[in-house]
Design a protein around this motif. Sequence first.
Motif, PDB file in Angstrom:
ATOM      1  N   ARG A  19       2.582   6.725   3.736  1.00  0.00           N
ATOM      2  CA  ARG A  19       2.712   8.185   3.801  1.00  0.00           C
ATOM      3  C   ARG A  19       3.126   8.645   5.197  1.00  0.00           C
ATOM      4  O   ARG A  19       2.866   9.777   5.582  1.00  0.00           O
ATOM      5  CB  ARG A  19       1.395   8.846   3.372  1.00  0.00           C
ATOM      6  CG  ARG A  19       1.022   8.534   1.917  1.00  0.00           C
ATOM      7  CD  ARG A  19      -0.170   9.331   1.440  1.00  0.00           C
ATOM      8  NE  ARG A  19      -0.428   9.107   0.024  1.00  0.00           N
ATOM      9  CZ  ARG A  19      -1.216   8.157  -0.469  1.00  0.00           C
ATOM     10  NH1 ARG A  19      -1.838   7.331   0.362  1.00  0.00           N
ATOM     11  NH2 ARG A  19      -1.381   8.026  -1.776  1.00  0.00           N
ATOM     12  N   TYR A  71       6.579  13.158   2.361  1.00  0.00           N
ATOM     13  CA  TYR A  71       6.136  12.541   3.619  1.00  0.00           C
ATOM     14  C   TYR A  71       7.294  12.209   4.564  1.00  0.00           C
ATOM     15  O   TYR A  71       7.273  11.192   5.256  1.00  0.00           O
ATOM     16  CB  TYR A  71       5.301  11.284   3.330  1.00  0.00           C
ATOM     17  CG  TYR A  71       4.086  11.562   2.464  1.00  0.00           C
ATOM     18  CD1 TYR A  71       2.947  12.171   2.984  1.00  0.00           C
ATOM     19  CD2 TYR A  71       4.093  11.262   1.106  1.00  0.00           C
ATOM     20  CE1 TYR A  71       1.848  12.452   2.184  1.00  0.00           C
ATOM     21  CE2 TYR A  71       2.991  11.538   0.300  1.00  0.00           C
ATOM     22  CZ  TYR A  71       1.878  12.140   0.851  1.00  0.00           C
ATOM     23  OH  TYR A  71       0.789  12.416   0.062  1.00  0.00           O
ATOM     24  N   ARG A  98       0.881  -1.174   0.000  1.00  0.00           N
ATOM     25  CA  ARG A  98       0.000   0.000   0.000  1.00  0.00           C
ATOM     26  C   ARG A  98       0.908   1.210   0.000  1.00  0.00           C
ATOM     27  O   ARG A  98       2.045   1.148   0.467  1.00  0.00           O
ATOM     28  CB  ARG A  98      -0.887   0.075   1.250  1.00  0.00           C
ATOM     29  CG  ARG A  98      -1.931  -1.013   1.402  1.00  0.00           C
ATOM     30  CD  ARG A  98      -3.270  -0.663   0.723  1.00  0.00           C
ATOM     31  NE  ARG A  98      -3.255  -0.729  -0.722  1.00  0.00           N
ATOM     32  CZ  ARG A  98      -3.582  -1.791  -1.476  1.00  0.00           C
ATOM     33  NH1 ARG A  98      -3.942  -2.913  -0.919  1.00  0.00           N
ATOM     34  NH2 ARG A  98      -3.542  -1.710  -2.788  1.00  0.00           N
ATOM     35  N   SER A  99       0.441   2.319  -0.523  1.00  0.00           N
ATOM     36  CA  SER A  99       1.230   3.541  -0.464  1.00  0.00           C
ATOM     37  C   SER A  99       1.405   3.963   0.992  1.00  0.00           C
ATOM     38  O   SER A  99       0.418   4.095   1.713  1.00  0.00           O
ATOM     39  CB  SER A  99       0.532   4.665  -1.231  1.00  0.00           C
ATOM     40  OG  SER A  99       0.539   4.379  -2.610  1.00  0.00           O
TER      41      SER A  99
END
Length: 205
Positions: free
Chosen positions: A22, A110, A19-20
């Motif tokens: 951040r 991020y 998953r991305s």
Amino acid sequence: MHQPLERSLSALDVIFTRRSVRAYTSKQIEPATSRSLLDVAVHAPTALHAEPWAFVVIQDKATLARYSARAKGFWAQEPGHYRDLHAAGDLAMAEAFAARFASPDFDIFYDAGTLIVICVKPLGPFVAADAWLAAENLMLAACALGLGTCCIGSAVPVLNSSDVKVELGIPPEIEAIAPIIVGVPASRPAPAAVRRKDPQILSWT
Ligand SMILES: Cc1cc2nc3c(=O)[nH]c(=O)nc-3n(C[C@H](O)[C@H](O)[C@H](O)COP(=O)(O)O)c2cc1C
């Protein structure tokens, strides 16, 4: 010596787990790990065996902060992009992104310690595909190593500005395509947190 890849997850596990990410800790990844990720990237499929990619690795915090500020300035001048770039009809998401980009505290990277930029030489019509296949290899391998990644498309215009290209050693004819942040996740979304629509099958004969 390159760090060997963790092989305990199957390919399918990794695809469904990625998953991305951040949110990152301040821990920097080892140079050998970054190098392993580049080796993985260049094993992607490549049209006509062109291998058009070239890489820039940025780990200097001040440089990343400067590029983030520039990117935010760029997008602030292009408000129409937020609407145009987001999924059709999702104005709320577009406005949330605009607000985030306007916040002085927002870092487009991020706080990840590493940005790997996949660039391509103009060797035919498929070089962007090659770059993104390399990017996916890199992100899946990072996930298998317990690292987090996220594509940062919003950095592309800044990375391709002529002064930044000179600063990063990117020759004029080479284009930055796929910026990927990499780092040690401070938190990561649950695999099920980002849903996908079912595949739309147009025909199956
Ligand atoms: C080409 C591309 C550009 C992206 N650019 C950004 C970006 O600038 N900032 C960001 O936070 N996420 C960016 N993303 C990540 C997407 O938002 C993310 O992949 C999507 O929401 C699906 O979530 P998942 O990666 O967790 O499955 C980008 C993804 C792609 C493929």
